[in-house]
Design a protein around this motif. Sequence first.
Motif, short mmCIF file in Angstrom:
data_model
loop_
_atom_site.label_atom_id
_atom_site.label_comp_id
_atom_site.label_asym_id
_atom_site.label_seq_id
_atom_site.Cartn_x
_atom_site.Cartn_y
_atom_site.Cartn_z
N VAL A 78 125.49 64.11 71.67
CA VAL A 78 126.56 63.95 70.69
C VAL A 78 127.47 65.17 70.81
N ALA A 79 128.69 64.95 71.29
CA ALA A 79 129.67 66.03 71.43
C ALA A 79 131.03 65.42 71.72
N PRO A 80 132.08 65.96 71.11
CA PRO A 80 133.43 65.48 71.42
C PRO A 80 133.78 65.78 72.88
N PHE A 81 134.58 64.91 73.47
CA PHE A 81 134.95 65.04 74.88
C PHE A 81 135.52 66.42 75.20
N ASN A 82 136.38 66.93 74.31
CA ASN A 82 137.05 68.20 74.59
C ASN A 82 136.11 69.40 74.60
N THR A 83 134.84 69.22 74.21
CA THR A 83 133.88 70.33 74.22
C THR A 83 132.91 70.24 75.40
N LEU A 84 133.00 69.18 76.19
CA LEU A 84 132.04 69.01 77.29
C LEU A 84 132.32 69.99 78.41
N SER A 85 131.30 70.69 78.82
CA SER A 85 131.42 71.60 79.96
C SER A 85 131.45 70.78 81.25
N PRO A 86 131.98 71.34 82.32
CA PRO A 86 131.95 70.62 83.60
C PRO A 86 130.52 70.23 84.00
N ALA A 87 129.56 71.10 83.72
CA ALA A 87 128.16 70.80 84.05
C ALA A 87 127.67 69.57 83.29
N LEU A 88 128.01 69.47 82.01
CA LEU A 88 127.56 68.32 81.22
C LEU A 88 128.29 67.06 81.64
N LYS A 89 129.57 67.17 81.97
CA LYS A 89 130.30 66.00 82.47
C LYS A 89 129.63 65.45 83.72
N VAL A 137 119.86 71.67 69.57
CA VAL A 137 121.16 72.00 69.01
C VAL A 137 121.73 73.15 69.85
N CYS A 138 122.85 72.88 70.51
CA CYS A 138 123.45 73.85 71.43
C CYS A 138 124.77 74.34 70.87
N LEU A 145 117.64 63.91 71.17
CA LEU A 145 119.03 64.10 70.79
C LEU A 145 119.47 65.49 71.19
N VAL A 146 120.60 65.57 71.90
CA VAL A 146 121.21 66.85 72.26
C VAL A 146 122.55 66.93 71.52
N VAL A 147 122.71 67.94 70.69
CA VAL A 147 123.94 68.12 69.93
C VAL A 147 124.70 69.29 70.54
N GLY A 148 125.90 69.02 71.04
CA GLY A 148 126.72 70.04 71.67
C GLY A 148 127.04 69.66 73.10
N GLY A 149 128.06 70.33 73.65
CA GLY A 149 128.53 69.94 74.97
C GLY A 149 128.61 71.06 75.99
N ASP A 150 127.96 72.18 75.74
CA ASP A 150 128.06 73.32 76.66
C ASP A 150 127.07 73.22 77.82
N ASN A 151 127.00 74.27 78.62
CA ASN A 151 126.08 74.29 79.76
C ASN A 151 124.62 74.25 79.32
N VAL A 152 124.32 74.85 78.18
CA VAL A 152 122.95 74.78 77.67
C VAL A 152 122.60 73.33 77.35
N ALA A 153 123.54 72.61 76.75
CA ALA A 153 123.32 71.19 76.46
C ALA A 153 123.04 70.41 77.75
N ALA A 154 123.77 70.75 78.80
CA ALA A 154 123.56 70.09 80.09
C ALA A 154 122.15 70.33 80.60
N SER A 155 121.69 71.58 80.54
CA SER A 155 120.34 71.87 81.04
C SER A 155 119.27 71.24 80.18
N ARG A 156 119.47 71.18 78.86
CA ARG A 156 118.50 70.53 77.97
C ARG A 156 118.44 69.02 78.24
N ALA A 157 119.61 68.42 78.46
CA ALA A 157 119.66 66.98 78.74
C ALA A 157 118.94 66.66 80.05
N VAL A 158 119.19 67.46 81.08
CA VAL A 158 118.52 67.25 82.36
C VAL A 158 117.01 67.41 82.21
N PHE A 159 116.59 68.45 81.50
CA PHE A 159 115.17 68.67 81.24
C PHE A 159 114.53 67.43 80.61
#
Length: 196
Positions: free
Chosen positions: A32-43, A71-72, A7-21
Amino acid sequence: LAGKRVLVVGGDNVAASRAVFAVEAGAAVTVVAPFNTLSPALKQVLSNGSIQWIDRTFDSADLNNASLVFVCNDSSVSASLSRQIGVLCREKKVPVNVASAADLSDFYFMSTYKDQSLQVAISTNGNGPRLASKLRKQIVNSIPTHAGAALESLAKLRQLLKQADPSAASNQRRLNFVNRVSETWAVETLAALTDA
């Protein structure tokens, strides 16, 4: 992590790198993150469809069946929510990395560099990730350009020597030879080795 639910909580660039990892390690990943908090990298990461995304803020039920939690920090994850998630994970005995609270993290990420077989990693145990990154860059800048290729060449040399004389009695002699080559030959020379 292969086959585990991460589980990755948050939508920033750190969340993107954790998800890829986690995906690269073979995990089933949910962000888990609202759309309006997603970074371009996570999108971008989410666009390939290999990660489940839940468009809302964290709910404690998100921890059900989680094997590992990241948790990001972003606008949907306050410091108090980060701490709450960390405490819930501890109660459920789920390993957690809380980006904003090293004291609640069960493990830390290292700042890494990889060039073929060469891997460099440095950690500050969550106390200074930016400093770890800066130190990694300094260390990497001191590594000769073709170090990864040199290691690949040494691996081939070891393999060829073992094929030529696979006897256990020759193990030490092979090791000594490869060690002498490693210590005395320039990195560029090692990188240019061929098996011809």
